[in-house]
Design an enzyme around this catalytic site. Structure first.
Site, PDB file in Angstrom:
ATOM      1  N   CYS A   2       0.831  -1.211   0.000  1.00 13.23           N
ATOM      2  CA  CYS A   2       0.000   0.000   0.000  1.00 13.23           C
ATOM      3  C   CYS A   2       0.860   1.254   0.000  1.00 13.23           C
ATOM      4  O   CYS A   2       1.913   1.296   0.639  1.00 13.23           O
ATOM      5  CB  CYS A   2      -0.879   0.050   1.243  1.00 13.23           C
ATOM      6  SG  CYS A   2      -2.097  -1.243   1.365  1.00 13.23           S
ATOM      7  N   HIS A   3       0.364   2.289  -0.670  1.00 13.08           N
ATOM      8  CA  HIS A   3       0.954   3.607  -0.511  1.00 13.08           C
ATOM      9  C   HIS A   3       0.547   4.124   0.862  1.00 13.08           C
ATOM     10  O   HIS A   3      -0.579   3.886   1.327  1.00 13.08           O
ATOM     11  CB  HIS A   3       0.456   4.545  -1.613  1.00 13.08           C
ATOM     12  CG  HIS A   3       1.244   5.807  -1.707  1.00 13.08           C
ATOM     13  ND1 HIS A   3       1.084   6.872  -0.833  1.00 13.08           N
ATOM     14  CD2 HIS A   3       2.203   6.192  -2.583  1.00 13.08           C
ATOM     15  CE1 HIS A   3       1.903   7.844  -1.164  1.00 13.08           C
ATOM     16  NE2 HIS A   3       2.605   7.456  -2.222  1.00 13.08           N
ATOM     17  N   VAL A   4       1.440   4.834   1.533  1.00 13.20           N
ATOM     18  CA  VAL A   4       1.148   5.256   2.903  1.00 13.20           C
ATOM     19  C   VAL A   4       0.188   6.434   2.965  1.00 13.20           C
ATOM     20  O   VAL A   4      -0.317   6.765   4.029  1.00 13.20           O
ATOM     21  CB  VAL A   4       2.447   5.610   3.662  1.00 13.20           C
ATOM     22  CG1 VAL A   4       3.328   4.399   3.801  1.00 13.20           C
ATOM     23  CG2 VAL A   4       3.186   6.765   2.978  1.00 13.20           C
ATOM     24  N   GLU A   5      -0.093   7.091   1.828  1.00 15.23           N
ATOM     25  CA  GLU A   5      -0.963   8.260   1.839  1.00 15.23           C
ATOM     26  C   GLU A   5      -2.156   8.144   0.901  1.00 15.23           C
ATOM     27  O   GLU A   5      -3.209   8.717   1.166  1.00 15.23           O
ATOM     28  CB  GLU A   5      -0.159   9.514   1.460  1.00 15.23           C
ATOM     29  CG  GLU A   5       0.961   9.847   2.432  1.00 15.23           C
ATOM     30  CD  GLU A   5       1.885  10.929   1.904  1.00 15.23           C
ATOM     31  OE1 GLU A   5       2.088  10.966   0.675  1.00 15.23           O
ATOM     32  OE2 GLU A   5       2.381  11.721   2.704  1.00 15.23           O
TER      33      GLU A   5
END
Length: 417
Positions: free
Chosen positions: A241-244
């Site tokens: 996952c992208h953290v943002e």
């Protein structure tokens, strides 16, 4: 108008000579790039201690023969000349200083203090070659461990990269590639090129230092402000996952995995259309980036079962046709093999005397007028010792024979035809 200052023969660094006192990966990748763009790189090994990457598992047993060598040695030491000089003996140290007096750049990745101990530190060498640029790569910036030894994965641990890699419910994981080594080497290239530009203005060399830990932390540049200033923030493991941004994740398909990042409102609407769930883009839980991030678990509960219904390539083709960023999750073997088959410059081929055609890493930065190239295989152990000492230091055959008898140097005497 022709620039009369140019005196190269087609590559930007033609005419630049580099003395390479590095081993393993961080230093050799630096000098590899310099060689690709025209520098004459002279790699130095010791007669009784070859570069650790010449053999698999770093288990180097002397003498080295042409068939010996880890593939990573051949990959990142191509385009170089190779000599063997003992930097522990006084005669060997003198040879290195004499060579340093004639080159443009000296690169090393010893632990701090070693170059001074053997008399090839910048302060010593600038007295005999004021134009010399010395680049020193070492592991740590932290004051209490600046002299510690390290390999790439140790620096991954110290920099925060290892703790931020992997899944939230699993232990930390190393990045697959040796990114702290590579990042340090590329930053060293940058520093050397900047120093060469400055030398064109002033005529003076300078010291370039690169810490692997700094180079690793620079790879997380966008997170420095919250990490330092926000007591509640830390860059935690998030899997694929992208953290943002959401959705931006790796998803299981019916036969593999697909990474896609339809994170903007426009892309998300197209993504929902492709998955035949257009109404989801208008759902108040998912109608903005902030809402999608807040409700990312609920969104995955909708997306994941759908993406499992078709094979990776089918989803990739569909998403690509809609302009949605996506890719099958390729193995390194798949990525390199495709690049090789397509003739990409990232994979080059050299001719090895016993192994034949050998694929090695190629060039990344493509220059329209003065491109880099891979023209030489990596040197056999001690292959160029005699030629370099004859041509650069004017040593006679008798002097070279005596130095070899004393084990100050090693010359390769085999047949490479």
């Amino acid at each position: 108008m022709k620039d009369d200052r140019r005196n190269d023969a087609g590559r930007p660094l033609d005419g630049i000579v580099v003395l390479d006192l590095t081993q393993a990966l961080s230093g050799p990748i630096c000098t590899c790039v310099l060689a690709d763009y025209g520098a004459k790189v002279i790699k130095v090994e010791a007669p009784n201690k070859a570069d650790m990457t010449r053999a698999k598992n770093y288990d180097v047993t002397l003498p080295i023969d042409p068939d010996t060598g880890g593939d990573n040695f051949y990959a990142i030491n191509r385009n170089k000349y190779g000599i063997c000089v003992d930097n522990r003996s006084e005669k060997g140290k003198k040879i290195l200083r004499d060579l340093a007096s004639k080159v443009d750049v000296l690169v090393s990745n010893y632990r701090p203090g070693v170059t001074k101990k053997i008399g090839i530190d910048y302060e010593t060498l600038r007295e005999i070659n004021p134009r010399l640029i010395c680049c020193e790569i070492s592991a740590f910036r932290e004051k209490d461990r600046v002299n510690d030894p390290a390999f790439d994965v140790v620096v991954q641990a110290a920099s925060g990269i290892l703790a931020s890699t992997g899944y939230p419910d699993a232990p930390p994981a190393k990045v697959g590639a040796s990114i702290t080594d590579i990042s340090a080497g590329i930053n060293a290239v940058q520093g050397i090129l900047l120093a060469l530009l400055e030398r064109d203005k002033t005529g003076r060399g300078q010291l370039v230092t690169v810490k692997m830990q700094d180079a690793a932390m620079f790879l997380m540049a966008q997170y420095v402000t919250p990490c330092v200033a926000d007591p509640t923030f830390d860059l935690k493991r998030s899997g694929m996952c992208h953290v943002e941004a959401t959705p931006s994740n790796g998803y299981e398909t019916s036969d593999g995995y697909l990474l896609t990042t339809p994170a903007t409102d426009g892309l998300f609407a197209k993504f929902c259309d492709a998955l035949e769930i257009p109404e989801i883009a208008k759902d108040e839980r998912f109608c903005s980036g902030a809402a999608r991030y807040k409700n990312r678990i609920a969104l995955d509960e909708i997306i994941v079962p759908i993406l499992k219904t078709r094979p990776t390539q089918q989803w990739y083709t569909l998403l690509k046709s809609r302009g949605i960023p996506a890719s099958p999750i390729c193995t390194p073997k798949e990525a390199f093999r495709k690049a090789y088959d397509e003739g990409s410059p990232i994979v080059a081929t050299v001719k090895h005397p016993t192994r034949g055609d050998m694929p090695v890493i190629g060039t990344v930065c493509e220059l329209s007028e003065t491109p880099g190239k891979v023209a030489r295989r990596a040197p056999i152990f001690g292959e160029n010792t005699k030629d370099i000492l004859e041509n650069m230091l004017d040593l006679s055959d008798d002097q070279i024979t005596e130095l070899e008898r004393e084990n100050v140097i090693h010359c390769y005497h085999g047949n490479l035809a």
